[in-house]
Motif scaffolding. Structure first.
Motif, short mmCIF file in Angstrom:
data_model
loop_
_atom_site.label_atom_id
_atom_site.label_comp_id
_atom_site.label_asym_id
_atom_site.label_seq_id
_atom_site.Cartn_x
_atom_site.Cartn_y
_atom_site.Cartn_z
N UNK A 28 0.83 -1.20 0.00
CA UNK A 28 0.00 0.00 0.00
C UNK A 28 0.86 1.26 0.00
N UNK A 29 1.92 1.26 0.83
CA UNK A 29 2.79 2.43 0.91
C UNK A 29 3.57 2.65 -0.37
N UNK A 30 3.98 1.57 -1.04
CA UNK A 30 4.66 1.71 -2.33
C UNK A 30 3.73 2.37 -3.33
N UNK A 31 2.47 1.96 -3.34
CA UNK A 31 1.50 2.58 -4.23
C UNK A 31 1.34 4.06 -3.94
N UNK A 32 1.34 4.43 -2.66
CA UNK A 32 1.26 5.84 -2.31
C UNK A 32 2.46 6.64 -2.77
N UNK A 33 3.65 6.06 -2.62
CA UNK A 33 4.86 6.74 -3.07
C UNK A 33 4.85 6.95 -4.58
N UNK A 34 4.38 5.95 -5.32
CA UNK A 34 4.30 6.08 -6.78
C UNK A 34 3.35 7.21 -7.16
N UNK A 35 2.21 7.31 -6.48
CA UNK A 35 1.26 8.38 -6.78
C UNK A 35 1.87 9.75 -6.51
N UNK A 36 2.59 9.88 -5.38
CA UNK A 36 3.24 11.16 -5.07
C UNK A 36 4.27 11.49 -6.16
N UNK A 37 5.03 10.50 -6.58
CA UNK A 37 6.01 10.73 -7.62
C UNK A 37 5.36 11.15 -8.93
N UNK A 38 4.27 10.47 -9.31
CA UNK A 38 3.58 10.80 -10.56
C UNK A 38 2.99 12.20 -10.51
N UNK A 39 2.60 12.65 -9.33
CA UNK A 39 1.95 13.95 -9.22
C UNK A 39 2.90 15.10 -9.51
N UNK A 40 4.21 14.90 -9.32
CA UNK A 40 5.16 15.99 -9.53
C UNK A 40 6.18 15.67 -10.60
N UNK A 41 6.01 14.54 -11.28
CA UNK A 41 6.96 14.18 -12.33
C UNK A 41 6.55 14.80 -13.65
N UNK A 42 7.27 14.49 -14.67
CA UNK A 42 6.95 15.03 -15.98
C UNK A 42 8.06 15.86 -16.56
N UNK A 43 9.14 16.04 -15.82
CA UNK A 43 10.25 16.82 -16.34
C UNK A 43 10.94 16.06 -17.46
N UNK A 44 11.41 16.79 -18.46
CA UNK A 44 12.11 16.16 -19.58
C UNK A 44 13.61 16.12 -19.36
#
Length: 318
Positions: free
Chosen positions: A132-148
């Motif tokens: 569950x915590x790994x899933x939460x960390x992935x969501x946090x990462x996806x929320x601020x990612x996107x840099x090229x």
């Protein structure tokens, strides 16, 4: 101190550690433009070493036992030295979200290694909470990612930092069986500072050019997220399985999102908020314990048979 009271203080220590480690993101962001990765790590570790040695002297604690030194030195090089330098440099090549997801590997490694290396029992609640915590960390990462601007080198350095952090936790646990939390933290930090001495020239030059606010941020990083937070971490680790302690670090990304919003004015997206909730839920699940099976009520015949004649007032004399 009773075991229950000790567990409560350990929980408080974990909370302090997670808050201070999360606050380090704000301090690093303010200091990083003025210092290179190695110089920032060395300045932070030197500041923390001074504070920790002073506290150790006030407590009148001497050197750790000889048997504890191998683990202390290993943890010092890995967690205090390699981790800080690698993470500082890695974040120059990947965005914050990618770095958060990569560092999320560390508690997974701790949970997996604590069984075969430390002999700790891996419960099903720990594995569920971990997922569950790994899933939460992935969501946090996806929320601020996107840099090229992501680079393979940055990804590899963050992976190195995660592995170094996990190795430091695994080495700290046996060291805490032979030495106090203050000794393990203090001399681990000193070892890390010694490992970073090659960056002395950079630190001296950049201190002369840095703004006072950047220097204060470096001092803050040394006193609070390092000296104090690593001390409270060691205190809790000495009283809690390493696998459980490892998963509590999933709280850091969630807390960092809130602090960035309050201090820096960065508004978290719904993905980040959802990820933070999942991280908190995962930590809660990991600390659950299975209920012991209820004892079966013996049948009357069995109960009667279990009473010896001398204990049964109605038994016939032999």
């Amino acid at each position: 101190m009773s075991q229950q009271t000790g567990q409560r203080w350990a929980l408080v220590a974990v909370g302090v550690t997670m808050l201070l480690w999360a606050s380090a993101f704000v301090g690093i962001r303010a200091a990083a433009p003025h210092f290179t990765s190695g110089a920032l790590a060395l300045g932070r570790l030197l500041t923390a070493s001074v504070v920790l040695v002073a506290i150790l002297l006030l407590r009148r604690e001497g050197l750790p036992p000889r048997a504890a030194w191998p683990a202390i030195m290993g943890a010092g090089v890995l967690w205090f030295g390699i981790y800080m330098v690698a993470l500082n440099q890695g974040e120059q090549g990947v965005d914050a979200g990618t770095a958060a997801m990569i560092i999320g590997v560390a508690p997974i490694l701790v949970a997996l290694l604590s069984g075969p290396v430390l002999g700790e029992q891996i419960s099903r609640f720990l594995l569920i909470g971990l997922a569950v915590a790994v899933g939460g960390t992935v969501l946090i990462g996806l929320s601020v990612s996107g840099s090229a601007d992501d680079s393979l080198g940055g990804v590899l350095l963050c992976l190195l930092a995660a592995a170094a952090s996990a190795g430091g936790v695994i080495l700290q646990k046996p060291a805490l069986r032979k030495a106090s939390a203050a000794q393990v933290t203090t001399f681990g930090c000193v070892v890390g500072a010694v490992a970073c001495l090659p960056f002395t020239g950079q630190l001296v030059t950049q201190l002369g050019e840095a703004e006072p606010s950047a220097i204060l941020n470096m001092v803050y990083l040394g006193v609070f997220p390092t000296a104090l937070a690593f001390s409270t971490w060691a205190y809790a680790l000495a009283r809690t399985p390493a696998s459980v302690m490892g998963i509590t670090t999933f709280l850091v990304p969630a807390l960092a999102v809130v602090m960035s919003w309050v201090v820096l004015g960065e508004v978290a997206g719904w993905l980040a908020i959802g990820g933070g909730v999942l991280c908190l839920a995962g930590v809660g699940i990991s600390r659950m314990r299975a209920r012991p099976p209820a004892a079966a009520t013996p049948e009357p015949a069995t109960l009667a048979a279990s009473v010896s004649p001398s204990e049964n007032p109605r038994a016939e004399p032999r």
